[in-house]
Design an enzyme around this catalytic site. Sequence first.
Site, short mmCIF file in Angstrom:
data_model
loop_
_atom_site.label_atom_id
_atom_site.label_comp_id
_atom_site.label_asym_id
_atom_site.label_seq_id
_atom_site.Cartn_x
_atom_site.Cartn_y
_atom_site.Cartn_z
N HIS A 27 66.49 -13.82 -5.19
CA HIS A 27 65.70 -12.63 -5.50
C HIS A 27 66.25 -11.90 -6.72
CE1 HIS A 27 63.06 -9.22 -4.10
NE2 HIS A 27 63.89 -8.56 -4.89
N GLU A 28 67.55 -11.64 -6.73
CA GLU A 28 68.16 -10.89 -7.83
C GLU A 28 68.16 -11.70 -9.13
OE1 GLU A 28 68.60 -7.81 -7.69
OE2 GLU A 28 68.25 -7.70 -5.53
N HIS A 31 64.80 -11.34 -10.81
CA HIS A 31 64.74 -10.13 -11.62
C HIS A 31 65.46 -10.34 -12.96
CE1 HIS A 31 62.96 -7.61 -8.59
NE2 HIS A 31 64.01 -7.63 -7.79
N ASP A 104 60.40 -2.98 -4.92
CA ASP A 104 59.92 -3.55 -6.19
C ASP A 104 58.41 -3.40 -6.30
OD1 ASP A 104 62.55 -4.45 -6.61
OD2 ASP A 104 62.11 -6.38 -5.64
#
Length: 206
Positions: A27-28, A31, A104
């Site tokens: 997930h990170e 980004h 988000d």
Amino acid sequence: AVELVLVGKEKKDRILSQEERRIVSYHEVGHAFLAHVLPYANEVHKITIIPRTKGALGYTMQLPGEEKYLVTREEMEDEIAVALGGRAAEEVMLGQVSSGASNDIERATETARRMVTMYGMTDRFDMVGLESPSGTYLDGRPVRKCSEATEKAIDDEILMIIKKQHERALKILLENREKVNEVAQYLLEKETITGDEFKKILAEGV
């Protein structure tokens, strides 16, 4: 200091399962990768999968290269794509979605809404002010300056912006699966990496 205000201190006593750590890692990196490749996104300074005291299970820290007072439509579109990059990475790399993207999604939707209602950044509504930031309601919501029928059209425009940037994020991550996986595995092992480390991995590999 900025980091502490935004997400709080590291909360190392919160134990995530190995599968949760894996999801947060992808997930990170989703980004971060979008922030790295998109031309108008802010630079990545840090990526971590150590939970924070304000509730975040991981965090990608971006900082602008210079002080700015104006934001262009292209910059806001990149901001939305980066915000949706975490969920997009889960879809592309893991074939599933989690509840970790809720904040988000909220931020991306709010940015898209401002583009439509306040900044005149759509062809459909041209430069018509549809909401006003002044005289907000007690809960902080802007005052609507349009009919209920127009509100439905606003929702359609917001959805179109979000879907376009979601698809853009998916396409970029799908085309770079190997590099995203490489960074995510490294982050899973190290838990925290700097922006310089991140760029080095992308340029040279682990």
